[in-house]
Design an enzyme around this catalytic site. Sequence first.
Site, PDB file in Angstrom:
ATOM      1  N   ASN A  88      12.559   5.555 -30.009  1.00  0.00           N
ATOM      2  CA  ASN A  88      13.175   4.246 -29.836  1.00  0.00           C
ATOM      3  C   ASN A  88      12.610   3.612 -28.572  1.00  0.00           C
ATOM      4  O   ASN A  88      12.526   4.260 -27.535  1.00  0.00           O
ATOM      5  CB  ASN A  88      14.696   4.398 -29.733  1.00  0.00           C
ATOM      6  CG  ASN A  88      15.298   4.923 -31.021  1.00  0.00           C
ATOM      7  OD1 ASN A  88      14.924   4.488 -32.109  1.00  0.00           O
ATOM      8  ND2 ASN A  88      16.209   5.871 -30.917  1.00  0.00           N
ATOM      9  N   HIS A 101      10.865   9.796 -24.986  1.00  0.00           N
ATOM     10  CA  HIS A 101      11.192  11.019 -25.726  1.00  0.00           C
ATOM     11  C   HIS A 101      10.956  10.806 -27.209  1.00  0.00           C
ATOM     12  O   HIS A 101      11.124   9.696 -27.722  1.00  0.00           O
ATOM     13  CB  HIS A 101      12.640  11.452 -25.475  1.00  0.00           C
ATOM     14  CG  HIS A 101      13.649  10.358 -25.664  1.00  0.00           C
ATOM     15  ND1 HIS A 101      13.845   9.371 -24.726  1.00  0.00           N
ATOM     16  CD2 HIS A 101      14.494  10.076 -26.675  1.00  0.00           C
ATOM     17  CE1 HIS A 101      14.783   8.530 -25.143  1.00  0.00           C
ATOM     18  NE2 HIS A 101      15.186   8.931 -26.334  1.00  0.00           N
ATOM     19  N   HIS A 103      12.321  12.102 -30.835  1.00  0.00           N
ATOM     20  CA  HIS A 103      13.355  12.841 -31.549  1.00  0.00           C
ATOM     21  C   HIS A 103      12.694  13.588 -32.710  1.00  0.00           C
ATOM     22  O   HIS A 103      11.963  12.981 -33.497  1.00  0.00           O
ATOM     23  CB  HIS A 103      14.385  11.883 -32.168  1.00  0.00           C
ATOM     24  CG  HIS A 103      15.164  11.048 -31.201  1.00  0.00           C
ATOM     25  ND1 HIS A 103      16.484  11.313 -30.902  1.00  0.00           N
ATOM     26  CD2 HIS A 103      14.832   9.940 -30.496  1.00  0.00           C
ATOM     27  CE1 HIS A 103      16.925  10.380 -30.052  1.00  0.00           C
ATOM     28  NE2 HIS A 103      15.957   9.545 -29.795  1.00  0.00           N
TER      29      HIS A 103
HETATM   30  P1  5GP Z   1      17.665   7.241 -27.380  1.00  0.00           P
HETATM   31  O1  5GP Z   1      18.982   6.583 -27.775  1.00  0.00           O
HETATM   32  O2  5GP Z   1      17.245   6.780 -25.994  1.00  0.00           O
HETATM   33  O3  5GP Z   1      16.579   7.126 -28.400  1.00  0.00           O
HETATM   34  O4  5GP Z   1      17.967   8.786 -27.317  1.00  0.00           O
HETATM   35  C1  5GP Z   1      18.632   9.399 -26.252  1.00  0.00           C
HETATM   36  C2  5GP Z   1      19.179  10.718 -26.773  1.00  0.00           C
HETATM   37  O5  5GP Z   1      19.529  11.508 -25.661  1.00  0.00           O
HETATM   38  C3  5GP Z   1      20.451  10.574 -27.637  1.00  0.00           C
HETATM   39  O6  5GP Z   1      20.209  11.119 -28.918  1.00  0.00           O
HETATM   40  C4  5GP Z   1      21.498  11.357 -26.850  1.00  0.00           C
HETATM   41  O7  5GP Z   1      22.373  12.082 -27.684  1.00  0.00           O
HETATM   42  C5  5GP Z   1      20.660  12.274 -25.989  1.00  0.00           C
HETATM   43  N1  5GP Z   1      21.278  12.646 -24.722  1.00  0.00           N
HETATM   44  C6  5GP Z   1      21.916  11.810 -23.847  1.00  0.00           C
HETATM   45  N2  5GP Z   1      22.316  12.488 -22.766  1.00  0.00           N
HETATM   46  C7  5GP Z   1      21.928  13.785 -22.955  1.00  0.00           C
HETATM   47  C8  5GP Z   1      22.058  14.974 -22.157  1.00  0.00           C
HETATM   48  O8  5GP Z   1      22.614  14.971 -21.057  1.00  0.00           O
HETATM   49  N3  5GP Z   1      21.534  16.122 -22.678  1.00  0.00           N
HETATM   50  C9  5GP Z   1      20.898  16.159 -23.892  1.00  0.00           C
HETATM   51  N4  5GP Z   1      20.434  17.344 -24.309  1.00  0.00           N
HETATM   52  N5  5GP Z   1      20.764  15.061 -24.653  1.00  0.00           N
HETATM   53  C10 5GP Z   1      21.264  13.889 -24.197  1.00  0.00           C
END
Ligand code: 5GP
Length: 115
Positions: A88, A101, A103
Site C-alpha cells: 500500500n 513493507h 504484505h
Molecule cells: P499498511 O496498512 O501500512 O499497508 O500495513 C501496516 C500493517 O502493519 C498492518 O497490517 C498492521 O496490522 C501491521 N502492524 C501495525 N502495527 C504493528 C506492530 O506493532 N507489529 C506488527 N507485527 N504489525 C503491525
Amino acid sequence: MSHDNCLFCKIATKVIPATFLLEDEHACAFRDLNPMAPTHVLVIPKKHHVNIDDAADDALAVSCVMRMARDVARAEGLKDSGYRLVMNSGSDAGQSVFHWHVHVLGGRQLGWPPG
Ligand code: 5GP
Ligand code: ZN
C-alpha cells in the site's frame, strides 16, 4: 539509517518485539499483528524507505525484500496453492505505517478486486 519515530525501524532493530520468520543483512520478515489471512507476514527493508515510491530507486533493498517475500511464501508452503503480495502506498491505498513493507498473504482463497 534508523528513524527514531518509525515503528518498523524499531521492529527491525528489535527495540519492539515481533515474531520473525526470516532476516538477512538487508531485510527482515515478521508476522502481522492483525492477520487478515492464515499467512500474513510483512517483509521490510532494514533501511528506512517511506513506501515503494521512495524505495524503487534502491535496487538492493527492492531485490532483497522481494526475494525474502518469495522465501516466506515458500517457507509457509504457499508455492503451489498461491499467495498475494501487497504494498500500500499513500492514503487512497490505506497505508498506515510509513516504512515500506510488502504484505505476504495466503492460506485461503483471496478475493479480487480488493476493496
Ligand atoms: P499498511 O496498512 O501500512 O499497508 O500495513 C501496516 C500493517 O502493519 C498492518 O497490517 C498492521 O496490522 C501491521 N502492524 C501495525 N502495527 C504493528 C506492530 O506493532 N507489529 C506488527 N507485527 N504489525 C503491525
Ligand atoms: Zn522506518
